[in-house]
Design a protein around this motif. Sequence first.
Motif, PDB file in Angstrom:
ATOM      1  N   LEU A  57      -2.369   0.070   8.979  1.00  0.00           N
ATOM      2  CA  LEU A  57      -1.570  -1.044   8.479  1.00  0.00           C
ATOM      3  C   LEU A  57      -1.870  -1.310   7.015  1.00  0.00           C
ATOM      4  N   LEU A  58      -3.163  -1.247   6.650  1.00  0.00           N
ATOM      5  CA  LEU A  58      -3.521  -1.435   5.244  1.00  0.00           C
ATOM      6  C   LEU A  58      -2.875  -0.359   4.369  1.00  0.00           C
TER       7      LEU A  58
ATOM      8  N   ALA B 222      -3.886  -9.114   0.672  1.00  0.00           N
ATOM      9  CA  ALA B 222      -4.541  -9.829   1.771  1.00  0.00           C
ATOM     10  C   ALA B 222      -3.597 -10.837   2.412  1.00  0.00           C
ATOM     11  N   GLN B 223      -2.754 -11.452   1.599  1.00  0.00           N
ATOM     12  CA  GLN B 223      -1.784 -12.399   2.147  1.00  0.00           C
ATOM     13  C   GLN B 223      -0.768 -11.686   3.036  1.00  0.00           C
ATOM     14  N   ALA B 224      -0.311 -10.499   2.608  1.00  0.00           N
ATOM     15  CA  ALA B 224       0.619  -9.729   3.439  1.00  0.00           C
ATOM     16  C   ALA B 224      -0.055  -9.271   4.731  1.00  0.00           C
ATOM     17  N   PHE B 225      -1.338  -8.909   4.651  1.00  0.00           N
ATOM     18  CA  PHE B 225      -2.083  -8.511   5.855  1.00  0.00           C
ATOM     19  C   PHE B 225      -2.221  -9.692   6.814  1.00  0.00           C
ATOM     20  N   HIS B 226      -2.466 -10.873   6.269  1.00  0.00           N
ATOM     21  CA  HIS B 226      -2.566 -12.071   7.115  1.00  0.00           C
ATOM     22  C   HIS B 226      -1.235 -12.370   7.794  1.00  0.00           C
ATOM     23  N   ALA B 227      -0.113 -12.175   7.069  1.00  0.00           N
ATOM     24  CA  ALA B 227       1.197 -12.423   7.665  1.00  0.00           C
ATOM     25  C   ALA B 227       1.487 -11.459   8.816  1.00  0.00           C
ATOM     26  N   GLU B 228       0.930 -10.230   8.744  1.00  0.00           N
ATOM     27  CA  GLU B 228       1.166  -9.240   9.797  1.00  0.00           C
ATOM     28  C   GLU B 228       0.265  -9.443  11.004  1.00  0.00           C
TER      29      GLU B 228
ATOM     30  N   LEU C 258     -10.652  -2.017   2.437  1.00  0.00           N
ATOM     31  CA  LEU C 258      -9.795  -1.113   1.670  1.00  0.00           C
ATOM     32  C   LEU C 258     -10.533   0.167   1.288  1.00  0.00           C
ATOM     33  N   ARG C 259     -11.789   0.022   0.897  1.00  0.00           N
ATOM     34  CA  ARG C 259     -12.570   1.210   0.539  1.00  0.00           C
ATOM     35  C   ARG C 259     -12.781   2.104   1.745  1.00  0.00           C
ATOM     36  N   LEU C 260     -13.092   1.504   2.910  1.00  0.00           N
ATOM     37  CA  LEU C 260     -13.296   2.297   4.118  1.00  0.00           C
ATOM     38  C   LEU C 260     -12.002   2.987   4.556  1.00  0.00           C
ATOM     39  N   ALA C 261     -10.865   2.359   4.245  1.00  0.00           N
ATOM     40  CA  ALA C 261      -9.577   2.975   4.591  1.00  0.00           C
ATOM     41  C   ALA C 261      -9.160   4.026   3.576  1.00  0.00           C
TER      42      ALA C 261
ATOM     43  N   ARG D 202      -3.854  -4.042 -16.040  1.00  0.00           N
ATOM     44  CA  ARG D 202      -4.728  -5.061 -15.477  1.00  0.00           C
ATOM     45  C   ARG D 202      -4.929  -4.851 -13.974  1.00  0.00           C
ATOM     46  N   THR D 203      -3.859  -4.568 -13.253  1.00  0.00           N
ATOM     47  CA  THR D 203      -3.974  -4.421 -11.805  1.00  0.00           C
ATOM     48  C   THR D 203      -3.987  -2.974 -11.361  1.00  0.00           C
ATOM     49  N   GLY D 204      -3.302  -2.078 -12.098  1.00  0.00           N
ATOM     50  CA  GLY D 204      -3.242  -0.695 -11.662  1.00  0.00           C
ATOM     51  C   GLY D 204      -2.360  -0.534 -10.443  1.00  0.00           C
ATOM     52  N   LYS D 205      -2.633   0.543  -9.680  1.00  0.00           N
ATOM     53  CA  LYS D 205      -1.803   0.869  -8.519  1.00  0.00           C
ATOM     54  C   LYS D 205      -2.710   1.294  -7.374  1.00  0.00           C
ATOM     55  N   TRP D 206      -2.362   0.852  -6.157  1.00  0.00           N
ATOM     56  CA  TRP D 206      -3.120   1.248  -4.978  1.00  0.00           C
ATOM     57  C   TRP D 206      -2.843   2.712  -4.655  1.00  0.00           C
ATOM     58  N   HIS D 207      -3.923   3.444  -4.360  1.00  0.00           N
ATOM     59  CA  HIS D 207      -3.823   4.869  -4.077  1.00  0.00           C
ATOM     60  C   HIS D 207      -4.741   5.199  -2.905  1.00  0.00           C
ATOM     61  N   SER D 208      -4.240   6.033  -2.013  1.00  0.00           N
ATOM     62  CA  SER D 208      -5.020   6.428  -0.846  1.00  0.00           C
ATOM     63  C   SER D 208      -5.621   7.808  -1.072  1.00  0.00           C
TER      64      SER D 208
END
Length: 367
Positions: free
Chosen positions: A17-18, A34-40, A54-57, A295-301
């Motif tokens: 999900l993350l 985190a807010q979107a995760f809480h909504a789910e 997030l790091r573990l994922a 400033r924020t960058g982009k999430w990458h898996s």
Amino acid sequence: MPKTGRPPVIAAHHYPLLARLAHTQPYSSQAELAQAFHAETGITAHPDTFAKALRLAGIVRVKERAKGSFQPPEPRKSYGYTEAHRRQLPEQRYPSCLTDAEWTLVADLFEVSGGRGVPPRHSRRTLLEACCYVVRTGCSWRMLPREFPHWDNVYKTFRRWSAQGKFEQMHDRLRAQWRERVDRDERPSAAVLDSQSTRSSPQGGESGYDAGKKVKGRKRSLIVDTLGLLLAVSISAASVQDRDAADDAVTSSMDKYPSLNTLFVDSAYAGKWAQRMQHTHSLEIQVIRGANNRRTGKWHSEQGDLFTAAPVASGFVVMPKRWVVERTHAWNERARRLIMHHDRLLDVSEAWVWLAEARMLARRLTT
């Protein structure tokens, strides 16, 4: 011996999900993720706990472009003016004046039928055309051409109409007609918010210094629909923060258009202001960040090629949704009266915006 203790708040079965949330919102902040995760899931975790999950994922934040690697965009073709831009019909004294077709669309808003007193010496159309001349050319009231009524008469009429909300009513009518022409519902459901700081003249009135834009003057906050048509405007001193200056515009737009449920903003409105708007007005605030945001960058898996994306374009990058309101700011700057604030009162500055946008729509509807 099996490991004992309290189970983690975010377990391993939450990692897919993350990854999905990071994929759909790659440029969001950790708090928004985190807010979107809480909504789910309904799970609220400490920021450090969420960062560890997030790091573990295998989800990390990467910077797409190093500072200083800007490359200028390719030169764009200059289109210039066409015959449509030079249009001036015989009934127009100046290009800013109304045509017969344009006056027909709004005549009933300004004409006075019956009543007591001396009949008017000047037609309402001529007075409105004088106001259009001032907003388009940016001239002072005392420098109105002789073809128009005396400047004091025009000025007092403009102040009376602006206090009555005539220009806003004119714009709202024309905006509804244009949305109907392009097969859009008259009541918009999504809007875009942005502000612009412009200089103020020595005329006086409320003003301030915007340290971010290096501008001393006033801040113009606009809320537009997805076509770029104005829904609400508020004027404040440039020293007021964007999120504080936008409160009046958001409240006004929600009062006029209760159908609004989504508001697109930039990162200046993220955080507590966005949460307050969601709670107060039941608005879904979507923060649009650029691909080159350092400033924020982009999430990458790190789990293979999960987030396949095209390489980041160099130079100027158009922001989704946000470009609409930026284009509206550019439309307003065609009216030279709006390039600088020459009026002491904020209400008068707002009236100029409504008139400039209404004049543009009247021309668009009759061509």
